[in-house]
Design an enzyme around this catalytic site. Structure first.
Site, short mmCIF file in Angstrom:
data_model
loop_
_atom_site.label_atom_id
_atom_site.label_comp_id
_atom_site.label_asym_id
_atom_site.label_seq_id
_atom_site.Cartn_x
_atom_site.Cartn_y
_atom_site.Cartn_z
N ASP A 76 58.22 -46.42 -77.00
CA ASP A 76 56.84 -46.23 -76.57
C ASP A 76 56.66 -44.75 -76.24
O ASP A 76 57.15 -44.28 -75.21
CB ASP A 76 56.53 -47.08 -75.34
CG ASP A 76 56.49 -48.58 -75.64
OD1 ASP A 76 57.14 -49.01 -76.61
OD2 ASP A 76 55.84 -49.32 -74.88
N LYS A 105 48.95 -48.43 -77.15
CA LYS A 105 49.23 -48.95 -75.81
C LYS A 105 48.35 -48.24 -74.79
O LYS A 105 48.12 -47.04 -74.89
CB LYS A 105 50.71 -48.75 -75.49
CG LYS A 105 51.16 -49.12 -74.09
CD LYS A 105 52.66 -48.89 -73.93
CE LYS A 105 53.13 -49.01 -72.50
NZ LYS A 105 54.58 -48.73 -72.36
N LYS A 108 48.87 -53.05 -77.05
CA LYS A 108 49.69 -53.40 -75.89
C LYS A 108 48.96 -52.99 -74.62
O LYS A 108 48.54 -51.84 -74.48
CB LYS A 108 51.06 -52.72 -75.95
CG LYS A 108 51.92 -52.99 -74.71
CD LYS A 108 53.31 -52.37 -74.84
CE LYS A 108 54.09 -52.49 -73.53
NZ LYS A 108 55.45 -51.89 -73.63
#
Length: 216
Positions: A90, A154, A183
């Site tokens: 990430d 995200k 996300k």
């Protein structure tokens, strides 16, 4: 349909996390069959070893939490994490450069990291830090993440002024459609909050409250 526990990246990114804390997160992830543990890069090799022969992934963060590292450092972090056994990364977008309108620079930075991950068959998510963006910027950043080639956009690091909101997730899902996934991370503390994020279009949840979410 994916069960709730398999949408959860069981997260511990606090700088004061001890060995005992890491062991607890790993144990909980095994017991509840969460999708992954999300830990700082230092712990990747250890977690990967502990999670061998389980259905739990080892995930980590890159350029965390500010996104302001150089591209070379982000790539080096990614390579180290891959060496240590990471499954998914990430990476934090360079937020300042994005807000400066330097979109080609931001995209190039992300592509370098994402391609490094893809070269080793690892999945990449990009954190855009929605707390620091306007609605229009959230939409534009989500589009940029699609162009950069990530599998997920995200919401948040969890280290800014707030975490995810249903509004953020709705905007992101509208922007990316079915091209990539969303996300939601930060601010997910209960089953109701988790279900609201999923209903808004998220398919993955980053939370340190995974036990509370699945135990309700």
């Amino acid at each position: 349909m994916t069960t709730l526990n398999r949408t959860i990246d069981h997260t511990l990114l606090a700088p004061e996390a001890t060995q005992a804390d890491i062991d607890r997160i790993i144990r909980e992830a095994k017991e509840h069959h969460f999708r992954s543990v999300m830990l700082n890069p230092y712990w990747v090799a250890y977690a990967h070893q502990q999670l061998a022969d389980t259905d739990v992934n080892t995930d980590t963060v890159i350029g965390f939490p500010l996104g302001a590292n150089t591209t070379a450092i982000k790539v080096a972090e990614t390579k180290q994490a891959i060496h240590d056994g990471v499954d998914e990364i990430d990476v934090v977008m360079n937020i300042g450069e994005f807000k400066s309108g330097h979109f080609a620079t931001v995209t190039s930075d992300l592509k370098a990291v994402i391609q490094t991950a893809h070269n080793h068959d690892k999945l990449a998510k990009v954190i855009i830090e929605t707390a620091l963006l306007s609605d229009a910027e959230i939409t534009q950043a989500s589009e940029l993440v699609v162009d950069a080639g990530a599998e997920f956009v995200k919401t948040s690091t969890g280290f800014s002024t707030r975490g995810a909101s249903v509004h953020d997730v709705t905007l992101m899902k509208q922007a990316v459609g079915d091209r990539i996934q969303v996300k939601a991370s930060g601010g997910v503390h209960t089953k109701a909050e988790a279900e609201a994020m999923l209903a808004a279009g998220a398919t993955r949840l980053g939370t340190s409250s995974g036990i509370a979410v699945v135990s309700e």
